[in-house]
Design an enzyme around this catalytic site. Structure first.
Site, PDB file in Angstrom:
ATOM      1  N   HIS A  31      40.794  45.915  47.219  1.00  0.00           N
ATOM      2  CA  HIS A  31      39.334  45.937  47.163  1.00  0.00           C
ATOM      3  C   HIS A  31      38.850  44.498  46.952  1.00  0.00           C
ATOM      4  CE1 HIS A  31      39.959  45.508  42.860  1.00  0.00           C
ATOM      5  NE2 HIS A  31      40.645  46.635  42.832  1.00  0.00           N
ATOM      6  N   HIS A  34      40.709  42.149  44.474  1.00  0.00           N
ATOM      7  CA  HIS A  34      41.895  41.510  45.040  1.00  0.00           C
ATOM      8  C   HIS A  34      41.462  40.424  46.034  1.00  0.00           C
ATOM      9  CE1 HIS A  34      43.487  45.736  44.238  1.00  0.00           C
ATOM     10  NE2 HIS A  34      44.332  45.003  43.553  1.00  0.00           N
ATOM     11  N   ASP A 147      42.375  42.213  34.051  1.00  0.00           N
ATOM     12  CA  ASP A 147      43.509  42.642  33.237  1.00  0.00           C
ATOM     13  C   ASP A 147      43.875  41.486  32.308  1.00  0.00           C
ATOM     14  OD1 ASP A 147      44.241  45.317  34.626  1.00  0.00           O
ATOM     15  OD2 ASP A 147      43.984  43.898  36.259  1.00  0.00           O
ATOM     16  N   GLN A 150      47.274  41.488  30.567  1.00  0.00           N
ATOM     17  CA  GLN A 150      48.337  41.218  31.546  1.00  0.00           C
ATOM     18  C   GLN A 150      48.425  39.720  31.834  1.00  0.00           C
ATOM     19  OE1 GLN A 150      49.321  43.647  35.187  1.00  0.00           O
ATOM     20  NE2 GLN A 150      47.998  42.187  36.187  1.00  0.00           N
ATOM     21  N   SER A 182      38.187  48.576  40.680  1.00  0.00           N
ATOM     22  CA  SER A 182      39.554  48.991  40.356  1.00  0.00           C
ATOM     23  C   SER A 182      40.000  50.023  41.378  1.00  0.00           C
ATOM     24  CB  SER A 182      39.578  49.618  38.960  1.00  0.00           C
ATOM     25  OG  SER A 182      40.776  50.355  38.787  1.00  0.00           O
ATOM     26  N   ARG A 184      41.531  52.517  40.746  1.00  0.00           N
ATOM     27  CA  ARG A 184      41.369  53.843  40.125  1.00  0.00           C
ATOM     28  C   ARG A 184      39.960  54.400  40.273  1.00  0.00           C
ATOM     29  NH1 ARG A 184      45.881  54.079  35.692  1.00  0.00           N
ATOM     30  NH2 ARG A 184      47.130  52.486  36.632  1.00  0.00           N
TER      31      ARG A 184
HETATM   32  P1  PAJ Z   1      46.748  45.516  40.720  1.00  0.00           P
HETATM   33  O1  PAJ Z   1      46.142  46.487  39.773  1.00  0.00           O
HETATM   34  O2  PAJ Z   1      46.812  45.855  42.170  1.00  0.00           O
HETATM   35  O3  PAJ Z   1      45.989  44.149  40.535  1.00  0.00           O
HETATM   36  C1  PAJ Z   1      46.424  43.008  41.227  1.00  0.00           C
HETATM   37  C2  PAJ Z   1      45.623  41.822  40.729  1.00  0.00           C
HETATM   38  O4  PAJ Z   1      44.241  42.016  41.039  1.00  0.00           O
HETATM   39  C3  PAJ Z   1      45.711  41.644  39.195  1.00  0.00           C
HETATM   40  O5  PAJ Z   1      45.872  40.268  38.889  1.00  0.00           O
HETATM   41  C4  PAJ Z   1      44.369  42.175  38.732  1.00  0.00           C
HETATM   42  O6  PAJ Z   1      43.937  41.614  37.504  1.00  0.00           O
HETATM   43  C5  PAJ Z   1      43.473  41.765  39.886  1.00  0.00           C
HETATM   44  N1  PAJ Z   1      42.223  42.563  39.908  1.00  0.00           N
HETATM   45  C6  PAJ Z   1      42.115  43.915  39.921  1.00  0.00           C
HETATM   46  N2  PAJ Z   1      40.815  44.288  39.870  1.00  0.00           N
HETATM   47  C7  PAJ Z   1      40.085  43.147  39.817  1.00  0.00           C
HETATM   48  C8  PAJ Z   1      38.686  42.857  39.742  1.00  0.00           C
HETATM   49  N3  PAJ Z   1      37.770  43.814  39.702  1.00  0.00           N
HETATM   50  N4  PAJ Z   1      38.304  41.556  39.700  1.00  0.00           N
HETATM   51  C9  PAJ Z   1      39.242  40.567  39.724  1.00  0.00           C
HETATM   52  N5  PAJ Z   1      40.570  40.777  39.801  1.00  0.00           N
HETATM   53  C10 PAJ Z   1      40.989  42.047  39.839  1.00  0.00           C
HETATM   54  O7  PAJ Z   1      47.867  44.224  38.250  1.00  0.00           O
HETATM   55  C11 PAJ Z   1      48.647  44.748  39.032  1.00  0.00           C
HETATM   56  O8  PAJ Z   1      48.270  45.229  40.265  1.00  0.00           O
HETATM   57  C12 PAJ Z   1      50.132  44.892  38.711  1.00  0.00           C
HETATM   58  O9  PAJ Z   1      50.296  45.068  37.331  1.00  0.00           O
HETATM   59  C13 PAJ Z   1      50.982  43.688  39.208  1.00  0.00           C
HETATM   60  C14 PAJ Z   1      50.568  42.373  38.549  1.00  0.00           C
HETATM   61  C15 PAJ Z   1      50.896  43.559  40.741  1.00  0.00           C
HETATM   62  C16 PAJ Z   1      52.471  43.939  38.850  1.00  0.00           C
HETATM   63  O10 PAJ Z   1      52.930  45.136  39.400  1.00  0.00           O
END
Ligand code: PAJ
Length: 279
Positions: A31, A34, A147, A150, A182, A184
């Site tokens: 999304h 990312h 996150d 994380q 997200s 989710r």
């Molecule tokens: P995922 O949830 O797919 O997120 C990948 C990356 O995108 C993470 O660094 C997360 O912080 C970032 N991200 C997600 N939503 C965001 C938003 N609304 N604004 C900015 N960045 C956002 O996080 C993971 O995957 C996993 O734990 C991973 C690091 C890949 C390890 O498996």
């Protein structure tokens, strides 16, 4: 854009990739959040790699690993449109050909908040991220502030294990009503979607109370919790105020902090956070 599914092929690609190589690890279902990470990498690196891998060892037994969305074709189109050079999308057997015996133990930064409610989660995250770093060998890796714990875990891992990767923090992308993007969110029903921004509004209330000079964490939490009052559809799991680097909850606000929360809206667990600075 190349889509690569094996480590052997990736190592071959890596030998001719232009440097610096920027890397965005993801679990797919991409999304605009990312997208922002990819755009940052694109703007600052000569080549950009994205990984798409739903990592089983970071899911708790009770969580539905199988339910995580996996729209690979549209994710590949998303990456191609954003100028990504290579997507690494390994099958499960490529990442875990045998039971994983060696793990990254992360220490106190992973203990509170997400670590408390999702035991073993950060061990799984740190282990797969280190594995991906060994495979992709990036110069820089991009992680979302969304996150925040994380991000703190990964920073600490890179420091303690002398991993030669620069970690870049990217701000959270939100919907116009404040809800953080997200993967989710797609599980939210129409009614749940309308109340989901309450999480952001509660964090904003805490942020305002800190900016107005409140230092007592219990009083700040009370101010935040009034936002949920009267809406039993939001079940708060935690709302904490912690140091941004060590992720240790504080009792009194004496400098810049992060306010972090997790809540269930129906069957969907949402997390979010904001930074807050006292006057
Ligand atoms: P995922 O949830 O797919 O997120 C990948 C990356 O995108 C993470 O660094 C997360 O912080 C970032 N991200 C997600 N939503 C965001 C938003 N609304 N604004 C900015 N960045 C956002 O996080 C993971 O995957 C996993 O734990 C991973 C690091 C890949 C390890 O498996």
């Amino acid at each position: 854009m190349r889509a690569i599914h094996s480590i052997a092929e990736l190592r071959c690609w890596r030998t001719q990739a232009r440097v610096p190589l920027g890397f965005v690890p993801t679990m797919g279902a991409l999304h605009a959040g990312h997208g922002r990470l990819i755009d940052e990498a694109r703007a600052t690196c000569a080549s950009v790699a994205v990984s798409i891998f739903v990592n089983p060892i970071q899911f708790n037994a009770s969580e539905d690993y199988a339910r995580y969305p996996r729209p690979l074709e549209s994710d590949l189109e998303f990456c191609a449109a954003r100028g990504v050079d290579m997507v690494f999308a390994p099958p499960l057997e490529e990442m875990y050909p045998q039971p994983q015996n060696v793990f990254v133990e992360v220490g106190p930064v992973a203990d509170a908040m997400e670590g408390r409610f999702r035991p073993g989660h950060f061990r799984g995250v740190a282990t797969v991220v280190l594995k991906l770093f060994q495979i992709v060998q990036p110069d820089r890796a991009y992680f979302g502030e969304k996150d925040a714990q994380q991000l703190a875990v990964i920073r600490r891992m890179v420091q303690d294990l002398s991993v030669p990767v620069e970690i870049v923090r990217v701000p959270t992308v939100r919907e116009p009503d404040g809800l953080a993007l997200s993967s989710r969110n797609r599980h939210l029903s129409g009614g749940e979607r309308t109340i989901a921004p309450l999480l952001y509004l509660a964090l904003s209330a805490a942020q305002r109370s800190i900016a107005a000079g409140s230092r007592d964490v219990e009083a700040i939490k009370r101010a935040a919790l009034t936002v949920f009052a009267g809406d039993p559809r939001v079940r708060l799991e935690y709302l904490e105020i912690a140091g941004d680097t060590d992720m240790q909850p504080v009792q009194s606000v004496d400098g810049p902090v992060r306010v972090l929360a997790a809540a269930w809206v129906g069957g969907t667990r949402l997390i979010d956070n904001l930074c807050a600075t006292p006057p």
